[in-house]
Design a protein around this motif. Structure first.
Motif, PDB file in Angstrom:
ATOM      1  N   LEU A 141       0.833  -1.185   0.000  1.00 58.34           N
ATOM      2  CA  LEU A 141       0.000   0.000   0.000  1.00 58.34           C
ATOM      3  C   LEU A 141       0.871   1.240   0.000  1.00 58.34           C
ATOM      4  O   LEU A 141       1.766   1.378   0.848  1.00 58.34           O
ATOM      5  N   PHE A 143       0.980   5.646  -1.676  1.00 58.63           N
ATOM      6  CA  PHE A 143       0.158   6.730  -2.199  1.00 58.63           C
ATOM      7  C   PHE A 143       0.927   7.484  -3.274  1.00 58.63           C
ATOM      8  O   PHE A 143       2.151   7.552  -3.273  1.00 58.63           O
ATOM      9  N   LEU A 171      -9.061   8.393  -0.575  1.00 54.22           N
ATOM     10  CA  LEU A 171      -9.128   6.943  -0.751  1.00 54.22           C
ATOM     11  C   LEU A 171      -9.784   6.670  -2.099  1.00 54.22           C
ATOM     12  O   LEU A 171     -10.394   7.556  -2.702  1.00 54.22           O
ATOM     13  N   ALA A 184      -5.654   0.088   2.937  1.00 52.99           N
ATOM     14  CA  ALA A 184      -5.074   1.414   3.145  1.00 52.99           C
ATOM     15  C   ALA A 184      -5.433   1.919   4.543  1.00 52.99           C
ATOM     16  O   ALA A 184      -4.589   2.500   5.245  1.00 52.99           O
ATOM     17  N   PHE A 236      -4.431   6.769  -2.318  1.00 56.74           N
ATOM     18  CA  PHE A 236      -3.869   5.474  -1.936  1.00 56.74           C
ATOM     19  C   PHE A 236      -4.249   4.371  -2.922  1.00 56.74           C
ATOM     20  O   PHE A 236      -5.355   4.346  -3.458  1.00 56.74           O
TER      21      PHE A 236
END
Length: 360
Positions: A141, A143, A171, A184, A236
């Motif tokens: 995970l 971003f 998100l 996330a 994310f």
């Protein structure tokens, strides 16, 4: 604390030497006598599978019969069940499935064990000890950051709380309905000191509640278009999706992909051989190819992190050109994989508490 997969950077000399092993000539000859391998659920644009399949064919001269490239993990198991005793072209030899489907398939007696030559360099908690299934590649995970808007990208979950990221963080959707979104939130909880499972998820929910309250969380789904337009300049997703998106945007705008320094949460896929494989030797040779340095590097070319990444990086096998395309390797060395029990507890927690906390 419940067990996690801990992918460590350092490997012993014994592990390094095992990574150089080659399949036996006896196996190669037996596979060539079978003449064909049948795969399922391997789209060519996923994890660079087009090049992986071509590399296998070029190296060993076997035909590859590709079934239903867009099938899901459950479809793969159903194909094995439906073709028990069938030696024709509709029976898959090998499977590539999500983590939970490996143990499930073993429990249903749908798999046969096989340990590849590089077995010892696969982390212990990423494989069935008897060799029925083993991790192949993973994502973490992360971003993405629109560098036109934030030239100095934040590097942690903690940094995203800062007021300078007002109306910037997104998100991809609702964590109650999407696995990557749920993970996330879970990763944020780990960064906040949460214990595996329910505790991490609840701390992650509180983290995003904080971002919502301070105005940093955008009530719009993050995606490539919204990132480029500046609507969601930080969002994310799994790193392999973000890296591919970055390449597709080709600098318009410039994008940096961040693996957060304070929580590196990974999700793994697994390989297995069907218990009813019509071409069992070809299947074993396929596994040898996938877990060789050559095969692992081809997955990495598609931004899917091969399970032996840290072993190969330690031995200097990965080119600087490739490493320069990725977030820092030392971040991946800290990757942990929530167990199936952790993920189940997290799913229950987000279903129970996300709506109440977030007012949704």
């Amino acid at each position: 604390m419940q067990s996690k997969i801990a992918v460590v950077l350092a490997v012993s000399t014994a592990l390094a030497s095992s990574a150089l092993a080659e399949p036996s000539q006896e196996l190669i000859d037996a596979a060539k006598r079978e003449g064909m391998l049948t795969t399922i659920a391997l789209p060519h644009n996923w994890c660079n599978y087009g090049a992986v399949i071509q590399g296998f064919k070029d190296k060993y001269g076997l035909k590859v019969n590709e079934l239903n490239p867009n099938a899901g993990s459950a479809d793969e198991l159903e194909a094995v069940k439906a073709n028990r005793g069938n030696t024709g072209p509709q029976a898959p030899d090998v499977l590539d499935v999500g983590l939970s489907f490996g143990p499930a398939a073993k429990a249903q007696n749908l798999l046969q064990p096989y340990k590849v030559s590089t077995w010892d360099s696969i982390p212990d908690d990423a494989k069935d000890p008897e060799g029925y299934w083993y991790g192949d590649y993973y994502g973490v995970l992360g971003f993405a950051v629109n560098k036109d808007i934030f030239p100095e990208a934040p590097t942690s979950f903690e940094a995203l709380k800062d007021s300078s990221y007002g109306s910037a963080v997104a998100l991809q959707g609702d964590p109650r309905t999407g696995n990557s979104v749920m993970m996330a939130v879970y990763a944020a909880g780990v960064a906040e000191g949460g214990e595996p499972g329910e505790d991490a998820m609840n701390k992650g929910i509180r983290y995003f509640k904080t971002l919502q309250d301070n105005g940093n969380l955008v009530p719009v789904n993050g995606n490539a278009q919204n990132l480029a337009q500046g609507t969601t300049p930080i969002y994310f997703d799994w790193d392999y999706n973000l890296l591919a998106m970055r390449d597709e945007l080709d600098g318009n705008p410039p994008v940096e992909v961040i693996v957060p320094s304070d929580a590196v949460i990974a999700g793994v896929y697994v390989q297995a051989i069907s218990a009813y494989a019509p071409h069992p030797n070809a299947a074993k040779l396929w596994m040898e190819y996938l877990y060789s340095d050559e095969g692992q590097l081809k997955w990495l070319d598609g931004y899917c992190h091969p399970i032996r990444f840290n072993d190969m990086n330690e031995r200097g096998i990965i080119s600087k050109t490739m490493l320069d395309k990725l977030p820092p390797a030392q971040n991946y060395a800290k990757a942990v994989f929530p167990s199936l029990a952790d993920q189940a507890a997290a799913k229950s927690a987000v279903a129970a508490n996300w709506g109440t906390e977030m007012g949704q």
